[in-house]
Scaffold this active site. Structure first.
Site, mmCIF file in Angstrom:
data_model
loop_
_atom_site.group_PDB
_atom_site.id
_atom_site.type_symbol
_atom_site.label_atom_id
_atom_site.label_comp_id
_atom_site.label_asym_id
_atom_site.label_seq_id
_atom_site.Cartn_x
_atom_site.Cartn_y
_atom_site.Cartn_z
ATOM 1 N N LEU A 58 0.844 -1.192 0.000
ATOM 2 C CA LEU A 58 0.000 0.000 0.000
ATOM 3 C C LEU A 58 0.883 1.247 0.000
ATOM 4 O O LEU A 58 1.704 1.409 0.900
ATOM 5 C CB LEU A 58 -0.780 -0.034 1.316
ATOM 6 C CG LEU A 58 -2.149 0.592 1.433
ATOM 7 C CD1 LEU A 58 -3.101 -0.019 0.417
ATOM 8 C CD2 LEU A 58 -2.686 0.357 2.845
ATOM 9 N N HIS A 59 0.750 2.077 -1.016
ATOM 10 C CA HIS A 59 1.538 3.314 -0.984
ATOM 11 C C HIS A 59 0.939 4.466 -1.782
ATOM 12 O O HIS A 59 1.496 5.564 -1.786
ATOM 13 C CB HIS A 59 2.958 3.048 -1.493
ATOM 14 C CG HIS A 59 3.014 2.871 -2.979
ATOM 15 N ND1 HIS A 59 2.658 1.697 -3.586
ATOM 16 C CD2 HIS A 59 3.345 3.723 -3.974
ATOM 17 C CE1 HIS A 59 2.770 1.827 -4.894
ATOM 18 N NE2 HIS A 59 3.187 3.053 -5.162
ATOM 19 N N ARG A 60 -0.184 4.237 -2.498
ATOM 20 C CA ARG A 60 -0.751 5.330 -3.313
ATOM 21 C C ARG A 60 -1.148 6.504 -2.428
ATOM 22 O O ARG A 60 -1.842 6.305 -1.428
ATOM 23 C CB ARG A 60 -2.017 4.882 -4.030
ATOM 24 C CG ARG A 60 -1.828 3.916 -5.117
ATOM 25 C CD ARG A 60 -1.390 4.520 -6.405
ATOM 26 N NE ARG A 60 -0.775 3.440 -7.163
ATOM 27 C CZ ARG A 60 0.281 3.562 -7.934
ATOM 28 N NH1 ARG A 60 0.853 4.730 -8.117
ATOM 29 N NH2 ARG A 60 0.787 2.527 -8.552
#
Ligand code: UD1
Length: 364
Positions: free
Chosen positions: A205-207
């Site tokens: 998860l990094h957006r």
């Protein structure tokens, strides 16, 4: 010999350039120079990947680091302009859609150096994503557009790109994937983490749209809270996401989930071994949607859209509604009705060879 600048900056660039750079090293026509902008600089986001992918040390390291979009892009542009003026490359190869990709293509095109964009034509249709802007602008100034899936061909055509520039070559990320699947024998990450094949969910998860807003991040954690009661979750956390958890005081909440393992970012081979053995993957990454499709692993994409639609129409990927209930029901749906999927056209491990062939012909 023609001097080729191969540009990398951020983690997902490394596995895309690796097979291209390797083939160019044995070319009689192309002489590759590996240029690292330093957009990603932590060992775990950069150096460990070079080691896993058996890439040489970069010939040039610009060390630009983090910053706002303008700051980061601007710093790469200033440093690269000097380097390109000094070294006068005959071609600049950029991959993917990160800020370093855009910066390098702008600098090169203004110095009248041809640009080759690998992974051209992908569009999410969502201009709030920084990557979408990077894709559109990079394609607009590129002389060689190397396309990985049919949707890319359609977008470039619709945007009026000159057909002579467009080459459907397949997916270089899959070249790296297939090559390195043979190197997983000594990788003991499953036993280190005490999980068994098919017995865990893997999360990345990094957006910005997911992790930079408190409400989204909390909503996703609500879903994970539920899922980890059913199945262990392995969550190697991106620095951006770690920073947000810290600043919002949410790390204790994550640590309280007893069946969720929060880890530092993993190397390429460890991550590949986990992906190959996961029951399913939950992610907002672009490349992981593609890798899971080739591995036949169920993928839930935590985004409202994807620039890689072939992973949905042909592969094992699905978009989930971005609510806690939507993610949880997507999870159950993936377990109950797994997608069979097939490998998209030309995702055969030979994409880099096709790219190098096109470039060698262009220079002879
Ligand atoms: C970038 C790319 C994204 C890609 C992702 C893969 C852009 C616009 N985004 O996002 O498309 O999917 O890389 O990881 O180019 N940080 C560190 N150490 C590092 C790198 C970053 O601590 O080695 C932290 C910094 O605090 C930085 C933040 O992460 O401010 C974000 O880094 P940045 O490179 O700006 O974007 P990513 O979110 O990594």
């Amino acid at each position: 010999m023609k001097k080729i600048f191969n540009i990398v900056g951020a983690r997902p660039n490394f596995m895309k350039i690796a097979p291209i750079h390797r083939l160019m090293e044995s070319s009689a026509i192309l002489s590759p120079v590996l240029v690292h902008t330093g957009q990603h600089y932590d060992e775990k986001m950069s150096r460990f990947f070079f080691e896993d992918l058996q890439m040489p040390e970069p010939h040039v390291y610009l060390g630009v680091g983090s910053g706002s979009h303008a700051e980061q892009t601007g710093k790469v542009m200033i440093a690269l302009e000097q380097e390109m003026m000094k070294q006068q490359p005959d071609l600049v190869v950029v991959v993917g859609d990160v800020n370093s990709t855009l910066a390098a293509s702008l600098v090169a095109s203004k110095l009248h150096i041809p640009v080759a964009h690998v992974e051209a034509g992908l569009r999410s249709g969502d201009r709030t994503m920084p990557e979408e802007i990077n894709r559109i602008c990079t394609d607009a100034v590129s002389n060689f557009l190397f396309v990985s899936e049919p949707s890319g061909l359609e977008h470039l055509k619709a945007e009026g790109m000159d057909n002579d520039k467009v080459h459907f070559v397949g997916n270089v990320m899959i070249d790296s994937l297939l090559l390195n699947l043979n190197r997983l024998n000594g990788v003991d990450v499953l036993s280190r983490l005490n999980v068994s094949p098919g017995g865990f969910a893997l999360v990345t998860l990094h957006r910005p749209s997911n992790v930079d807003q408190e409400s989204s991040l909390r909503m996703i954690l609500d879903a994970f809270e539920h899922i980890q009661k059913d199945m262990p979750i392995i969550f190697p956390i991106h620095p951006r996401t770690r920073k947000m958890l810290d600043s919002l005081g949410l790390e204790t909440r994550v640590k309280a989930m007893t069946n969720l393992m929060l880890l530092d970012p993993l190397g390429y081979l460890d991550f590949l071994a986990l992906m190959k053995n996961a029951r399913l993957v939950l992610t907002d990454s672009g490349g992981i949607q593609e890798e899971t499709t080739v591995l036949g692993i169920q993928c839930l994409t935590l985004r409202p859209n994807t620039e890689r639609p072939v992973t949905i129409t042909e592969g094992t990927n699905r978009l989930v509604e971005l609510t806690a209930e939507g993610i949880v029901s997507g999870y159950h749906e993936a377990l109950e009705n797994p997608k069979k999927g097939r490998i998209p056209e030309l995702w055969d491990g030979k994409a880099a060879g096709r790219i190098v062939d096109v470039l060698e012909k262009a220079f002879t």
